[in-house]
Design a protein around this motif. Structure first.
Motif, PDB file in Angstrom:
ATOM      1  N   PRO B 125      -7.669  12.109 -15.192  1.00 39.81           N
ATOM      2  CA  PRO B 125      -6.884  10.970 -13.939  1.00 39.81           C
ATOM      3  C   PRO B 125      -6.004  11.085 -14.037  1.00 39.81           C
ATOM      4  CG  PRO B 125      -9.262  10.544 -15.118  1.00 39.81           C
ATOM      5  CD  PRO B 125      -8.781  11.537 -15.991  1.00 39.81           C
ATOM      6  N   GLU B 126      -5.506  10.945 -15.279  1.00 38.70           N
ATOM      7  CA  GLU B 126      -3.697  10.929 -14.927  1.00 38.70           C
ATOM      8  C   GLU B 126      -2.740  12.177 -14.337  1.00 38.70           C
ATOM      9  OE1 GLU B 126      -3.004  10.536 -19.735  1.00 38.70           O
ATOM     10  OE2 GLU B 126      -1.329  10.399 -18.953  1.00 38.70           O
ATOM     11  N   LEU B 157      -8.936   6.785 -14.324  1.00 35.68           N
ATOM     12  CA  LEU B 157      -9.939   7.307 -13.929  1.00 35.68           C
ATOM     13  C   LEU B 157     -10.140   5.641 -13.101  1.00 35.68           C
ATOM     14  CD1 LEU B 157     -12.278   8.830 -12.073  1.00 35.68           C
ATOM     15  CD2 LEU B 157     -13.802   7.570 -14.177  1.00 35.68           C
ATOM     16  N   THR B 158     -10.400   4.558 -13.254  1.00 36.21           N
ATOM     17  CA  THR B 158     -10.717   3.093 -12.282  1.00 36.21           C
ATOM     18  C   THR B 158      -9.407   3.038 -11.480  1.00 36.21           C
ATOM     19  OG1 THR B 158     -11.805   2.125 -14.251  1.00 36.21           O
ATOM     20  CG2 THR B 158     -11.168   0.936 -12.455  1.00 36.21           C
ATOM     21  N   GLU B 159      -8.412   3.473 -12.520  1.00 35.88           N
ATOM     22  CA  GLU B 159      -6.697   3.718 -11.029  1.00 35.88           C
ATOM     23  C   GLU B 159      -7.017   3.701 -10.199  1.00 35.88           C
ATOM     24  OE1 GLU B 159      -2.627   3.482 -13.000  1.00 35.88           O
ATOM     25  OE2 GLU B 159      -3.215   2.521 -14.656  1.00 35.88           O
ATOM     26  N   VAL B 160      -7.114   5.501 -10.393  1.00 35.08           N
ATOM     27  CA  VAL B 160      -7.496   6.349  -9.267  1.00 35.08           C
ATOM     28  C   VAL B 160      -8.371   6.192  -8.240  1.00 35.08           C
ATOM     29  CG1 VAL B 160      -8.017   9.119  -8.807  1.00 35.08           C
ATOM     30  CG2 VAL B 160      -6.459   7.964 -11.110  1.00 35.08           C
ATOM     31  N   MET B 161      -9.866   5.553  -8.897  1.00 33.69           N
ATOM     32  CA  MET B 161     -10.586   4.995  -7.701  1.00 33.69           C
ATOM     33  C   MET B 161     -10.150   4.232  -6.465  1.00 33.69           C
ATOM     34  SD  MET B 161     -14.316   4.568  -9.993  1.00 33.69           S
ATOM     35  CE  MET B 161     -14.781   6.136 -10.840  1.00 33.69           C
ATOM     36  N   LYS B 162      -9.344   3.280  -7.572  1.00 35.84           N
ATOM     37  CA  LYS B 162      -9.035   1.886  -6.365  1.00 35.84           C
ATOM     38  C   LYS B 162      -7.963   3.132  -5.676  1.00 35.84           C
ATOM     39  CE  LYS B 162      -9.000  -1.393 -10.089  1.00 35.84           C
ATOM     40  NZ  LYS B 162      -8.673  -2.385 -10.758  1.00 35.84           N
TER      41      LYS B 162
END
Lengths: 315, 315
Positions: B125-126, B157-162
Motif C-alpha cells: 500500500p505504501e 491500505l485503508t488510506e489508499v482505499m480512501k
C-alpha cells in the motif's frame, strides 16, 4: 396440469445463529407443494402421524394441493432438528426421528395417475422407485437426492437416475457421486446414465443447467441481504422449476424449449430466494405471483448486459 | 487513451496437480499489461533485476506497453513459487524472494503523467500511495490488494482505499477486511470509506459490481472445462476491466455509464478465463480481440434469459 410430488412432510426444529423455531411445518414435500401450488395443482404423496397439527392440514387444503395421497397413520410425524453455522451455508443435523416414515410405502390414488409432471423429492431411492413405477405416464420426471443416499444407497439411487429425465444436485453432490473434481466431467458421467438434463445447484451463487442437447445456462441467484433460514430452499427451487414448466407446453418432439427450461431455472432460483427469507414456509405461504414477476424483472436488470458488444474501431 | 499500472514483474515457478513450470514471466503488472494492451496503451511502472530475461523484455516491447517506468537494477528479479491444490481454487505460497523489490520506489516518467486510467496492482500500500500522489490526474483509479496487506498493512491500505474510485476484492478479502459475514454489509462499510464502486470477485462463480449510485450487477463467469493455471487471473480480470473502459468515454458528469461498467466487468471475467487456460501469460499473448468478441457472444447465450416474462392467464 398437475404435478405429483412424493417426499417428506415433517416437523422441523431449526436453529440459526440469530433465531430458533420449534416444530414448524417442514419436509421437502411441504416446501415443494407450497411453492408449486402457486403455479398449478399439486398431488401430494407423503405420510404424517396422528400428532400432525390440524392447522398444517388446513393450510395445505387451502391451496390447490390434493391430499388424497397423504397417509395419516397412528404414531409420530417425522421430525428433523438442525443447526446452521454462522455463514448459513452449512448445517449440522442434530436429530432425526423417522416416526411413521419408518414403514412408509407410497400409495397413489387413481386420480394421481394422470399427473403431467413428477417430482421425486429427496426420500429413500427405494420409495422414489416405487412411485416411478406406479406413475409411468408423466411427461417429465425430476429427481432430487441428498448426501445420505449417495453414501448409503448408491446402487438404488443409480437405478432411479437411469429412469428419470432431470436430476437436481448440488455441486458437492455431483463431485461426491461421480468422483470428478470438474463439474463438467461429472455432468458427462451423469449423462451416461441416460439423464436428459442435470441442474447443478450452487447455493447463493445460482444454478447451472446442462442438457444432452448441448444446452448450457448459468442462472444468476437473486441477491438477498440476509438469509433467515435456508431450510427447504432446494425444495422450493424444485417447486419453482416444475411450477413454471407446468404453465407451458412442451414442443412437438416432447422436449421443452430451451428458453422455457432457462425460465424454469430462473423461477427455481427466485422461489428458493423467497424461501430463505423466513423460517419454515412462512414466506412462501404469503408469496404472490406478482411478487415473483417483480423479482424476475429485477433479476433481469441485475444480470443482463449489452448483448451486442463487438470490436470497435478504437481497438 | 492510456492506462498506468504499478505492480510486480516477476519470475514465477508454479506447480499444479498436473504440471510444473519454472521461472516463467509472472507478476501482477505483467498479466495486467499483457491483457490491457489488447485494448489501449499501457504505461508500466515496475522493477526487475539484471537477471531478467531479455526475451520477456522483447515481448513487452512488442506490445503497446511503454517501459520508460520499468527500472532495471543490478540484482535479482522478484521470484514467487506456488503450488495449487487439487481443486485449483486454493494454493500455497512455497517461496517468495523479493530481490530488487525490497528497495523499490516507483518513479513516474513525465510521459506517464497524463495517463487516463490508473491501476494499482496488489503491491505494498505504501508504494500504491506514492504512485497515487505522483499521478493525480487519472479519471478513474482502481485498486487491487491481497490478504497479506489486509493483515500486515491495514492502516496504509485503508488510506489508499480512501483515495481511489474502484476497489477489487475477493469475497474472502471483503469478509476479512470488514469482519462482515454478509457481502452486502461488507460493501456498505467499504463505501463508507469513499469508494464509488466495489467489484467482488467470486472466482469460478463470476463477479459482482456494486455502485454507490445503486448499481448492482452479477456477472457470470465463462465456463472452463479445465483450468491449467489460475495464476494471474485476477490481474487479467483487471486488465480486461480497465482495458474495456479505456475504449469508451465517461458521461458528462465524469462517471462511466452503468452499461459500460457492466460490459467492463464482463470483459474482466472473459480475460480472466483466458488467463486460466495456460501457464504464465501464454494464452494472453496469443489472444485476439476477435476471440474476446466471440467469447463475449457465447457468454450472452449462456447467461441471458427471456427478459419479458410476466404472469400468464394460466396461472
Amino acid at each position: 396440469m398437475s404435478i405429483l410430488v412424493v417426499g417428506s412432510v415433517a416437523l422441523d426444529t431449526v436453529e440459526t445463529p440469530f433465531n430458533r423455531d420449534e416444530e414448524v411445518l417442514g419436509g421437502a414435500a411441504s416446501f415443494f407443494a407450497t411453492a408449486a401450488s402457486l403455479y398449478s395443482q399439486v398431488n401430494l404423496v407423503a405420510i404424517v402421524g396422528s400428532d400432525f397439527p390440524e392447522e398444517h392440514l388446513a393450510f395445505l387444503r387451502s391451496r390447490p394441493i390434493n391430499l388424497d395421497g397423504l397417509q395419516i397413520q397412528e404414531g409420530r410425524t417425522f421430525r428433523w432438528t438442525g443447526r446452521y453455522h454462522l455463514d448459513m451455508n452449512s448445517r449440522d443435523t442434530l436429530d432425526t426421528q423417522l416416526g411413521v416414515y419408518a414403514g412408509f410405502h407410497p400409495v397413489l390414488p387413481g386420480s394421481y395417475l394422470t399427473s403431467d409432471l413428477l417430482f421425486l423429492a429427496n426420500i429413500q431411492p427405494e420409495l422414489q422407485l416405487e412411485v416411478l413405477q406406479a406413475a409411468p405416464r408423466a411427461r417429465l420426471t425430476v429427481l432430487d437426492t441428498m448426501e445420505l443416499w449417495i453414501v448409503t444407497a448408491r446402487e438404488k439411487l443409480t437405478e432411479v437416475m437411469k429412469r428419470v429425465d432431470v436430476l437436481l444436485m448440488s455441486e458437492e453432490e455431483v463431485r461426491q457421486y461421480t468422483g470428478c473434481a470438474s463439474i463438467f466431467a461429472g455432468v458427462r458421467e451423469l449423462f451416461a446414465l441416460g439423464l436428459k438434463y442435470v441442474i447443478v445447484k450452487q447455493g447463493s451463487y445460482g444454478a447451472l443447467l446442462f442438457g444432452t442437447d448441448g444446452t448450457y445456462f448459468s442462472a444468476p441467484s437473486y441477491p438477498l441481504e440476509e438469509v433467515s433460514d435456508p431450510t427447504g430452499a432446494g425444495d422450493a427451487f424444485a417447486g419453482g422449476f416444475l411450477g413454471y414448466l407446468s404453465t407451458v407446453a412442451p414442443q412437438a418432439d416432447g422436449r421443452y424449449a430451451a428458453d422455457d427450461l432457462k425460465r424454469a431455472v430462473v423461477h427455481g432460483n427466485l422461489i428458493g430466494s423467497f424461501a430463505c427469507e423466513d423460517f419454515s414456509i412462512a414466506r412462501l405461504r404469503t408469496l404472490t405471483v406478482d411478487e415473483i414477476a417483480e423479482r424476475y424483472q429485477r433479476l433481469v436488470e441485475y444480470s443482463h448486459f449489452d448483448d451486442g458488444w463487438h470490436t470497435r474501431s478504437s481497438m
